[in-house]
Design a protein around this motif. Sequence first.
Motif, short mmCIF file in Angstrom:
data_model
loop_
_atom_site.label_atom_id
_atom_site.label_comp_id
_atom_site.label_asym_id
_atom_site.label_seq_id
_atom_site.Cartn_x
_atom_site.Cartn_y
_atom_site.Cartn_z
N PRO A 44 0.81 -1.22 0.00
CA PRO A 44 0.00 0.00 0.00
C PRO A 44 0.85 1.27 0.00
O PRO A 44 1.93 1.31 0.60
N ALA A 45 0.35 2.31 -0.65
CA ALA A 45 1.06 3.58 -0.68
C ALA A 45 1.27 4.12 0.73
O ALA A 45 2.26 4.81 1.02
N ALA A 46 0.33 3.80 1.63
CA ALA A 46 0.45 4.26 3.01
C ALA A 46 1.68 3.68 3.69
O ALA A 46 2.27 4.32 4.59
N PHE A 47 2.08 2.48 3.29
CA PHE A 47 3.30 1.89 3.86
C PHE A 47 4.53 2.70 3.44
O PHE A 47 5.39 3.02 4.27
N SER A 48 4.60 3.04 2.16
CA SER A 48 5.74 3.84 1.69
C SER A 48 5.78 5.19 2.40
O SER A 48 6.86 5.70 2.74
N GLN A 49 4.61 5.76 2.64
CA GLN A 49 4.55 7.03 3.35
C GLN A 49 5.05 6.86 4.78
O GLN A 49 5.79 7.70 5.30
N TRP A 50 4.68 5.74 5.42
CA TRP A 50 5.15 5.44 6.78
C TRP A 50 6.67 5.26 6.80
O TRP A 50 7.35 5.74 7.71
N VAL A 51 7.21 4.58 5.79
CA VAL A 51 8.66 4.41 5.69
C VAL A 51 9.33 5.78 5.60
O VAL A 51 10.33 6.05 6.28
N GLU A 52 8.79 6.64 4.77
CA GLU A 52 9.35 7.98 4.56
C GLU A 52 9.31 8.83 5.83
O GLU A 52 10.28 9.50 6.18
N GLU A 53 8.19 8.80 6.52
CA GLU A 53 7.95 9.76 7.60
C GLU A 53 8.38 9.29 8.99
O GLU A 53 8.69 10.11 9.85
N HIS A 54 8.43 7.97 9.20
CA HIS A 54 8.62 7.49 10.57
C HIS A 54 9.82 6.58 10.75
O HIS A 54 10.01 6.00 11.83
N ASN A 55 10.63 6.43 9.73
CA ASN A 55 11.87 5.65 9.83
C ASN A 55 13.04 6.52 9.40
O ASN A 55 12.96 7.23 8.40
N GLN A 56 14.12 6.45 10.16
CA GLN A 56 15.32 7.23 9.84
C GLN A 56 16.37 6.32 9.21
O GLN A 56 16.81 5.37 9.85
N PHE A 57 16.74 6.62 7.99
CA PHE A 57 17.81 5.91 7.30
C PHE A 57 19.06 6.80 7.38
O PHE A 57 19.10 7.87 6.77
N CYS A 58 20.05 6.35 8.13
CA CYS A 58 21.21 7.19 8.43
C CYS A 58 22.42 6.80 7.58
O CYS A 58 22.83 5.63 7.57
N ASN A 59 22.99 7.76 6.88
CA ASN A 59 24.27 7.51 6.22
C ASN A 59 25.33 7.31 7.29
O ASN A 59 25.29 7.95 8.35
N SER A 60 26.29 6.46 7.01
CA SER A 60 27.31 6.19 8.02
C SER A 60 28.65 5.91 7.36
O SER A 60 28.75 5.68 6.16
N LEU A 61 29.69 5.94 8.18
CA LEU A 61 31.04 5.56 7.76
C LEU A 61 31.70 4.83 8.91
O LEU A 61 31.66 5.30 10.05
N VAL A 62 32.28 3.69 8.62
CA VAL A 62 32.93 2.89 9.65
C VAL A 62 34.43 2.82 9.38
O VAL A 62 34.87 2.86 8.24
N ASP A 63 35.21 2.70 10.44
CA ASP A 63 36.66 2.58 10.27
C ASP A 63 37.26 1.78 11.42
O ASP A 63 37.34 2.26 12.55
N ARG A 64 37.60 0.57 11.15
CA ARG A 64 38.42 -0.28 12.01
C ARG A 64 38.86 -1.46 11.17
O ARG A 64 38.05 -2.04 10.44
N ILE A 65 40.10 -1.84 11.26
CA ILE A 65 40.57 -3.04 10.58
C ILE A 65 40.29 -4.23 11.49
O ILE A 65 40.85 -4.33 12.59
N VAL A 66 39.40 -5.09 11.05
CA VAL A 66 39.07 -6.31 11.79
C VAL A 66 39.55 -7.49 10.94
O VAL A 66 39.03 -7.74 9.86
N THR A 67 40.55 -8.17 11.44
CA THR A 67 41.18 -9.22 10.65
C THR A 67 40.55 -10.59 10.85
O THR A 67 40.84 -11.52 10.11
#
Length: 507
Positions: free
Chosen positions: A205-228
């Motif tokens: 449903p279109a309402a689901f996409s609207q809920w995804v847009e308005e009530h979920n935060q998609f955060c850009n990120s950057l990670v840095d650690r060498i894990v062997t």
Amino acid sequence: MKSLNRSIKAEELPVHVTYDYQENLPEKIIQFGEGNFLRGFVDWMVHEANKQSLFNGKVVAIQPTPHGRVVPKLNTQDGLYTLALRGIENGHVVESNEIISSISRGINPYSDWDQVLKVAESPDIQFIFSNTTEAGLTYLQEEYEENDSPLSFPGKVTAFLYHRYNVMNASPDAGMVIIPCELVEGNGDLLKELVLRYAGEWKFPAAFSQWVEEHNQFCNSLVDRIVTGYPKDNIKEYYELLGYEDILLTSGEPYHMFAIEAGEDVAECLPFHKAGLNVKWGDVTPYRELKVRLLNGPHTLMFAACYLSGVDTVLEAMEDADLGEFVKSAMNEEILPVVNMDEEEKRQFADSVIERFLNPYNKHYLVDIGMNAVYKFKSRLVPTLLDYVQVNQKLPRSIVFSLAALIIYYRSDRQDGEFLIGKRGDDEYTIRDNKEAITALSQAWEQFAKSENVSQLVTGILQNHELWGRDLNELEGMNALLVECISGILKCGMKDSVKKFAATATK
């Protein structure tokens, strides 16, 4: 010798092993991925925050691919594993061994998708983390089956959120904070775009996409650690040191940095910084530029040339006179000058990278760095290559040579399931990449076997937009230089070619 699980008591352990188990904490995080990096980075951070009563939550780890092998091991060990950190930090030697207890359980979604959906129903779940490699954060056309797990990672997230949306009656409070850790620029934005694409194609449903847009935060990120990862070469010594066996023992460096594009509301709910961890909240762009270009770029640049020259680890490569000179020359002469940042800051970071590469405790295997290498070259080195050409009106020879080495690395001896098997002398290695890269490179080498025409090989590979994002033949002199490099390697071998190249690259 005992195996690691909940039956082990802290008082039974040697003094150099830290074990602080946190009881009766709710599951607050669902994590797509259960590999070495997430366990040595995000899950360690959650553990550190739990020890200080700042987060008070556990992680549910989801197996990302059908052929994963970690979840059964995790559940056998009751979610426990040891993180061994070794290196130099602020001029001091660090050697720590800590049992991490932030993971409550692992789930194989391909056999137990109902368990994943049950997690979606929990009001305690607030966060999604992931690291499915760069190749995992891509679109895969597939059908939606309510009772079966999607194959792709973005598909799983879409189905997970849709179930949560339905069970919780589209409540705004059911929205989640989603922090992908794949090393892709704008990873949060991309994941959101893919989730909305699947929602549309699956006719949610279109309402689901609207809920995804308005009530979920998609955060850009950057990670840095060498894990062997698992220290297989000296595992017996580790077991004797620890006093128990741990099939998920993970090793890495003390250095860590996590940049997350999110506001104070997220920072308050996920207070890693208050636990003394190096977490940056806000714009990730400057940290990404430094890390991707000056740490990940050199990793991708070195892996094929150094491995095919006969060494297995980053440390061995840096300690070799010719290989070390090849890497340092590329960093100083080709990568560093086109990084758009304060000169002193980027020089300090570059120097720290060399120090991390020379960490005597880390066995960072070049074949591990070579996983999904075509995409990594596209995202980590092609931008530097293009910037260098624009500024200098000539090609960065070391970067082009590294592409030649990568292409040689993908010359397979045979195929094994989804992957290719290459040979270095009598040793075999597995070439792991997405289907498009595997197909394109294997077909190019099959054609070369018939024609032995290096120019044809190079032209076909460079013109593949899907691999590089553009036709690299269009760069003046690129085709000719790559033909020269590949021909030289085929004639003289990799080690001699690197030696000759390192002596002339900056002339």
